[in-house]
Structures are given as structure tokens and as C-alpha cells.
Scaffold this motif. Structure first.
Motif, short mmCIF file in Angstrom:
data_model
loop_
_atom_site.label_atom_id
_atom_site.label_comp_id
_atom_site.label_asym_id
_atom_site.label_seq_id
_atom_site.Cartn_x
_atom_site.Cartn_y
_atom_site.Cartn_z
N THR A 155 6.39 -9.07 15.80
CA THR A 155 6.28 -7.61 15.69
C THR A 155 4.85 -7.09 15.58
O THR A 155 4.60 -5.93 15.92
N THR A 156 3.91 -7.91 15.15
CA THR A 156 2.61 -7.38 14.74
C THR A 156 1.41 -8.10 15.33
O THR A 156 0.38 -7.47 15.58
N GLN A 157 1.49 -9.40 15.54
CA GLN A 157 0.32 -10.14 16.03
C GLN A 157 -0.12 -9.63 17.40
O GLN A 157 0.70 -9.39 18.28
N ASP A 158 -1.43 -9.43 17.57
CA ASP A 158 -1.98 -8.91 18.82
C ASP A 158 -2.50 -10.03 19.72
O ASP A 158 -3.00 -11.06 19.24
N ASP A 159 -2.40 -9.81 21.02
CA ASP A 159 -3.03 -10.69 22.01
C ASP A 159 -4.46 -10.18 22.20
O ASP A 159 -4.77 -9.45 23.15
N VAL A 160 -5.31 -10.56 21.27
CA VAL A 160 -6.67 -10.01 21.22
C VAL A 160 -7.48 -10.39 22.45
O VAL A 160 -8.23 -9.56 22.99
N ALA A 161 -7.34 -11.60 22.91
CA ALA A 161 -8.12 -12.04 24.07
C ALA A 161 -7.82 -11.18 25.29
O ALA A 161 -8.75 -10.76 26.01
N THR A 162 -6.56 -10.89 25.53
CA THR A 162 -6.19 -10.07 26.69
C THR A 162 -6.69 -8.63 26.52
O THR A 162 -7.26 -8.05 27.46
N LEU A 163 -6.48 -8.06 25.36
CA LEU A 163 -6.93 -6.69 25.12
C LEU A 163 -8.44 -6.58 25.27
O LEU A 163 -8.95 -5.59 25.83
N ASP A 164 -9.15 -7.59 24.81
CA ASP A 164 -10.61 -7.59 24.91
C ASP A 164 -11.04 -7.70 26.37
O ASP A 164 -11.93 -6.98 26.84
N GLU A 165 -10.41 -8.61 27.12
CA GLU A 165 -10.77 -8.81 28.52
C GLU A 165 -10.49 -7.55 29.36
O GLU A 165 -11.22 -7.24 30.30
N LEU A 166 -9.46 -6.80 29.00
CA LEU A 166 -9.13 -5.58 29.72
C LEU A 166 -9.99 -4.39 29.29
O LEU A 166 -9.86 -3.30 29.83
N GLY A 167 -10.89 -4.59 28.34
CA GLY A 167 -11.79 -3.52 27.90
C GLY A 167 -11.11 -2.45 27.08
O GLY A 167 -11.56 -1.30 27.08
N LEU A 168 -10.07 -2.81 26.35
CA LEU A 168 -9.30 -1.82 25.61
C LEU A 168 -9.68 -1.74 24.13
O LEU A 168 -9.11 -0.92 23.40
N LEU A 169 -10.60 -2.56 23.69
CA LEU A 169 -10.97 -2.58 22.28
C LEU A 169 -12.35 -1.95 22.07
O LEU A 169 -13.21 -1.99 22.95
#
Length: 353
Positions: A272-286
Motif C-alpha cells: 500500500t505504501t512503499q514507493d518505486d523510488v528508482a522509477t519515479l526518479d528516472e522519470l523526473g517526477l521527484l
């Protein structure tokens, strides 16, 4: 002078991060209501808070509530916030009061805040949510921002969202937080600025005014936070968070060993809560924010100002408090009013040119 008001039940380590970060990022004074002053570890929290001159700590014990402690955490939060706003209503030195939770940090540009027209009594802080990882190394410095439809659809197609909505992308709230000029007579709910009758007030907005939300930054913090929330009394959650709350209540009601309960709690966290940080970072969303790099030097309260706050809190301790807990009764207006920041931005561009 910028002030915050919060109702907190947390560990000393988290409270220290909360206080130090807010003071470094632009807040001058913090009023911290201790929601469970008799709970384990809270004496240590109070002792530390009382060493910080930029903090006024208020233990919300039986004497504070006069035997009428509201069961709902939300009611207690609203009451405490508006008590402080009321005390400061005739104090010109108190320019803004923000209602923040204990896992939130002010991240606004004070120069932008100073350009808000005097007749505007409320401002909004857009939420930035810290990414959540099972075992992070220290406090996260990468945050999710509210996304436009195209990026939400991208994450949905990638299987990272069940629906293309920020309420599905964020694990915590998407409503942001509000601040009011105490002199305006406006009051505070959990997220909105309202008139005394509960009608939502117009507010000023600017992308440079934000709040950092450390909702559940790790598996351990997810367990601690939800355990504390479920034990704090009734509260209102949006649908997806209500589902998590119901699931956790059901799990707690099972006759499980501590090891099995922990295993399932972490499984709920991961789904429910853990983020896919690597993907979000690579997509420039952070976006990157690090409150430890804040350089603000808080303006200290003078003796007279300290007296006003202390006397007001002592007076309020003797009074009933339910009428201070005001809930919003109207939907958010479609447009912020006034849209002052566009004019202010053009003025800044001309000044730089």
C-alpha cells in the motif's frame, strides 16, 4: 513573525526533526500541544521541548481539557489550532499561523509570503510527500509533487497506480495545509482556512509555498504511525486510507504472535505504501528538499510577546474548548483569490532585468 501550531504524540527523535527542520526552513516560533503527555516517552519529549526557546510546549492533560477531552483526534487538533489563532488575533507581530502535523515541515519562500496582499487572510501550502522506502538511510530528501494528468496516466499504464489520480499517487493527504493571518478573524481546520461559521475562505497560492509531508517514510514508521493513529480515537480518512485503517484494525484483532503480526504489517506496508523510488526518479517526477540545509534564523519572542502567549494559554486552559473546533462546511472555491503571484512574479522579473 511566522508561527505554527501542532498537536503531537511522537518519539523524541521525530519531534526533534520536526522542530529543528521547521525552524531552519522559516518558522520563528512553534506551539506544540502534547496530545498524550502521560504516554511512554512523552516526558522526555516535553523535557527536550522546554529547552528550545522557539517552542511553547502545552501538555494536553486532564486539566487542559477540563475533563471533556474530545474522542476524535481531528477535533482536538482543530480546537488547539484555533485557540492559538484566537490568542494572537490582536497581536500585529504574529503575521501568519500555520496548522501543521508533527510529520510536516514548512517549506515556503518567506519573500513570496511577504508579497501576499494585506487584505488576503489565508494562504495555502502545496503538499510535497517524502518517498517511502522499507529501510531508508536517514531522513528522505526526495519528495513527490502533485502530478498533471499526463504523468498520472503514465504511472497508471506502468502499473504503478490503480487510477490516474493524485489521491492514489500520494499515500498521505493531497489537500496541503493552510495558514491564516490571526488578525483576519479566520480559523483553521486540518487543511483549510475558514470563516467562524465554517465557510471556506479564499486563499492565496503560489508554487513557492509548500509543506513537506513525511507521511510514512519507512516500514517501521508505517507501523508506528498507524498504530498511534488507530489508538488516538476516531478520525476521518479518505477512502484509500480508510481501507488501510480497516485492514489494520482487522489484523490487530487477530490472535497473532508479535512476529506474525509484524510480518503482516510490513506486507501491508509493501502493498500500500512503499514507493518505486528508482522509477519515479528516472522519470523526473521527484523534487529535492533538505531541511537540514535551511538557513533561517528564527526571530525570538520578546518578553511581552511571551507573556501574551503564556497568559492566553493559561486563560484558555480554564475554558471549554469544543467551540474552537470548527469544521469546513463548503467546497473549495474553484479559483484562488486573489491570483496575486503572477503579478508579483512579473514584478520580480522586471526588478532583475
Amino acid at each position: 513573525m511566522l508561527l505554527t501550531v501542532s498537536t503531537v504524540l511522537d518519539s523524541r527523535a521525530n519531534v526533534e526533526h520536526f522542530v529543528r527542520s521547521n525552524l531552519a526552513m522559516g518558522i520563528d516560533h512553534m506551539v506544540v500541544f502534547l496530545d498524550g503527555p502521560g504516554a511512554p516517552g512523552q516526558r522526555e519529549v516535553r523535557d527536550w521541548l522546554e529547552t528550545v526557546p522557539q517552542v511553547t510546549a502545552v501538555p494536553c492533560d486532564r486539566s487542559w481539557w477540563n475533563g471533556e477531552r474530545p474522542r476524535s483526534l481531528n477535533v482536538r487538533q482543530r480546537a488547539n489550532a484555533n485557540i492559538v489563532a484566537s490568542i494572537l488575533a490582536d497581536q500585529p507581530w504574529a503575521t501568519w499561523v500555520f496548522h501543521l502535523d508533527g510529520d510536516e515541515v514548512f517549506a515556503g519562500d518567506r519573500a513570496v509570503l511577504e508579497t501576499v496582499p494585506q487584505e488576503t487572510g489565508a494562504v495555502w501550502l502545496t503538499p510535497l510527500e517524502a518517498v517511502s522506502q522499507l529501510e531508508p538511510q536517514g531522513w528522505p530528501t526526495r519528495f513527490k509533487r502533485l502530478l498533471e494528468p499526463d504523468d498520472l496516466h503514465l504511472l497508471e499504464v506502468l502499473g504503478m497506480l490503480s487510477e490516474p489520480a493524485n489521491r492514489d499517487y500520494f499515500h498521505g493527504h493531497v489537500k496541503g495545509k493552510s495558514g491564516v493571518r490571526p488578525s483576519s478573524g479566520l480559523r483553521l481546520t486540518l487543511h483549510e482556512a475558514v470563516h467562524p461559521d465554517g465557510q471556506v475562505a479564499p486563499r492565496a497560492e503560489d508554487p513557492a509555498l509548500a509543506v513537506l509531508h513525511y507521511d510514512a517514510i519507512s516500514g517501521e514508521e508505517f507501523i508506528r504511525k498507524w498504530t498511534a493513529m488507530l489508538g488516538a480515537g476516531p478520525a476521518q480518512y479518505r477512502q484509500n486510507r480508510a481501507t488501510v485503517a480497516d485492514a489494520l484494525r482487522a489484523l490487530v484483532g487477530k490472535d497473532l504472535s508479535p512476529e506474525a503480526a509484524r510480518r503482516y504489517l510490513l506486507r501491508i506496508y509493501e502493498t500500500t505504501t512503499q514507493d518505486d523510488v528508482a522509477t519515479l526518479d528516472e522519470l523526473g517526477l521527484l523534487v529535492h528538499r533538505d531541511p537540514t540545509q535551511g538557513t533561517h534564523r528564527p526571530e525570538p519572542l520578546g518578553a511581552e510577546q511571551q507573556g501574551v502567549l503564556a497568559d492566553g494559554l493559561a486563560r484558555m486552559a480554564r475554558e471549554p474548548k469544543r467551540h474552537f473546533s470548527i469544521a469546513a462546511h463548503a467546497p473549495r472555491p474553484p479559483e484562488p483569490a486573489p491570483r496575486w503571484w503572477e503579478r508579483a512574479g512579473r514584478r520580480r522579473d522586471r526588478d532583475r532585468g
